[in-house]
Motif scaffolding. Structure first.
Motif, short mmCIF file in Angstrom:
data_model
loop_
_atom_site.label_atom_id
_atom_site.label_comp_id
_atom_site.label_asym_id
_atom_site.label_seq_id
_atom_site.Cartn_x
_atom_site.Cartn_y
_atom_site.Cartn_z
N SER A 282 -4.54 9.32 14.08
CA SER A 282 -3.41 9.45 13.15
C SER A 282 -3.45 8.35 12.10
CB SER A 282 -2.10 9.38 13.94
OG SER A 282 -1.00 9.43 13.08
N ALA A 283 -3.78 7.14 12.52
CA ALA A 283 -3.89 6.02 11.58
C ALA A 283 -5.01 6.28 10.58
CB ALA A 283 -4.12 4.72 12.33
N LEU A 284 -6.12 6.82 11.05
CA LEU A 284 -7.24 7.14 10.15
C LEU A 284 -6.84 8.19 9.12
CD1 LEU A 284 -10.28 7.19 12.59
CD2 LEU A 284 -9.98 5.70 10.60
N GLU A 285 -6.06 9.17 9.54
CA GLU A 285 -5.57 10.18 8.60
C GLU A 285 -4.67 9.55 7.54
OE1 GLU A 285 -3.72 13.49 10.55
OE2 GLU A 285 -5.46 13.84 11.82
N ALA A 286 -3.78 8.68 7.98
CA ALA A 286 -2.89 8.00 7.03
C ALA A 286 -3.70 7.15 6.05
CB ALA A 286 -1.88 7.14 7.79
N LEU A 287 -4.70 6.46 6.56
CA LEU A 287 -5.55 5.64 5.70
C LEU A 287 -6.30 6.49 4.68
CD1 LEU A 287 -6.95 3.17 8.36
CD2 LEU A 287 -5.44 2.59 6.44
N ALA A 288 -6.76 7.65 5.10
CA ALA A 288 -7.49 8.54 4.18
C ALA A 288 -6.59 8.99 3.04
CB ALA A 288 -8.03 9.75 4.94
N VAL A 289 -5.34 9.31 3.36
CA VAL A 289 -4.40 9.72 2.32
C VAL A 289 -4.13 8.57 1.35
CG1 VAL A 289 -2.00 10.41 1.89
CG2 VAL A 289 -3.31 11.52 3.69
N LYS B 232 -7.06 7.96 -0.91
CA LYS B 232 -7.23 9.03 -1.89
C LYS B 232 -6.22 8.91 -3.04
CE LYS B 232 -8.22 13.90 -1.53
NZ LYS B 232 -8.10 15.09 -0.70
N THR B 233 -5.04 8.39 -2.74
CA THR B 233 -3.96 8.40 -3.73
C THR B 233 -3.70 7.06 -4.40
OG1 THR B 233 -2.31 8.05 -2.00
CG2 THR B 233 -2.79 10.33 -2.62
N LEU B 234 -4.15 5.96 -3.80
CA LEU B 234 -3.85 4.64 -4.35
C LEU B 234 -5.12 3.85 -4.60
CD1 LEU B 234 -0.93 3.69 -1.93
CD2 LEU B 234 -0.72 4.58 -4.25
N LYS B 235 -5.04 2.93 -5.54
CA LYS B 235 -6.19 2.08 -5.87
C LYS B 235 -5.74 0.63 -6.00
CE LYS B 235 -8.96 5.59 -6.44
NZ LYS B 235 -9.36 6.13 -5.18
N GLY B 236 -6.67 -0.28 -5.81
CA GLY B 236 -6.45 -1.69 -6.07
C GLY B 236 -5.30 -2.31 -5.30
N ASP B 237 -4.44 -3.02 -6.04
CA ASP B 237 -3.32 -3.73 -5.43
C ASP B 237 -2.35 -2.79 -4.74
OD1 ASP B 237 -4.32 -6.17 -6.25
OD2 ASP B 237 -3.00 -6.32 -8.00
N LYS B 238 -2.14 -1.61 -5.29
CA LYS B 238 -1.22 -0.64 -4.68
C LYS B 238 -1.75 -0.21 -3.30
CE LYS B 238 1.78 -0.24 -7.99
NZ LYS B 238 3.11 -0.80 -7.84
N TYR B 239 -3.05 -0.03 -3.20
CA TYR B 239 -3.66 0.34 -1.92
C TYR B 239 -3.48 -0.79 -0.91
CZ TYR B 239 -7.21 1.64 1.52
OH TYR B 239 -7.86 1.95 2.68
N GLN B 240 -3.74 -2.02 -1.34
CA GLN B 240 -3.60 -3.17 -0.44
C GLN B 240 -2.15 -3.34 0.01
OE1 GLN B 240 -6.19 -4.85 0.85
NE2 GLN B 240 -4.69 -5.85 2.17
N GLU B 241 -1.21 -3.15 -0.89
CA GLU B 241 0.21 -3.24 -0.53
C GLU B 241 0.58 -2.17 0.49
OE1 GLU B 241 2.41 -3.00 -4.17
OE2 GLU B 241 1.50 -4.83 -4.96
N LEU C 129 1.85 -0.50 6.09
CA LEU C 129 1.49 0.30 7.26
C LEU C 129 1.23 -0.59 8.47
CD1 LEU C 129 0.96 3.16 8.28
CD2 LEU C 129 -1.40 2.93 7.49
N TYR C 130 0.56 -1.71 8.25
CA TYR C 130 0.31 -2.65 9.34
C TYR C 130 1.62 -3.17 9.92
CZ TYR C 130 -1.41 -6.60 11.98
OH TYR C 130 -1.67 -7.49 13.00
N ILE C 131 2.54 -3.51 9.06
CA ILE C 131 3.85 -4.00 9.52
C ILE C 131 4.57 -2.92 10.30
CG2 ILE C 131 6.15 -4.69 8.73
CD1 ILE C 131 4.66 -6.20 6.43
N GLU C 132 4.50 -1.69 9.81
CA GLU C 132 5.14 -0.58 10.51
C GLU C 132 4.60 -0.43 11.94
OE1 GLU C 132 5.15 4.22 10.20
OE2 GLU C 132 5.35 3.12 8.32
N TYR C 133 3.28 -0.50 12.09
CA TYR C 133 2.69 -0.40 13.42
C TYR C 133 3.00 -1.62 14.27
CZ TYR C 133 -0.11 3.74 12.33
OH TYR C 133 -0.53 5.00 12.00
#
Length: 60
Positions: free
Chosen positions: A29-36, A39-48, A53-57
């Motif tokens: 499930s985490a891998l699926e979330a990471l793939a999305v 695919k949708t975010l780049k750079g700083d937005k992806y890192q944020e 997501l890490y905090i959520e888990y």
């Protein structure tokens, strides 16, 4: 240190173990979330998004 995909998968597995859930399914499930996110975010937005997501888990 920046949050990595590996740390998110590890956090998902740890949360699943703590809850008595299937760790493999949690990792998938985490891998699926990471793939999305990838695919949708780049750079700083992806890192944020990775950090959120890490905090959520970690706290749930």
């Amino acid at each position: 240190m920046p949050t990595t995909e590996e740390s998110i998968i590890a956090a998902a597995r740890l949360r699943a173990a703590y809850r008595g859930e299937n760790e493999a399914l949690a990792a998938a499930s985490a891998l699926e979330a990471l793939a999305v996110l990838k695919k949708t975010l780049k750079g700083d937005k992806y890192q944020e998004a990775l950090e959120r997501l890490y905090i959520e888990y970690s706290i749930s």
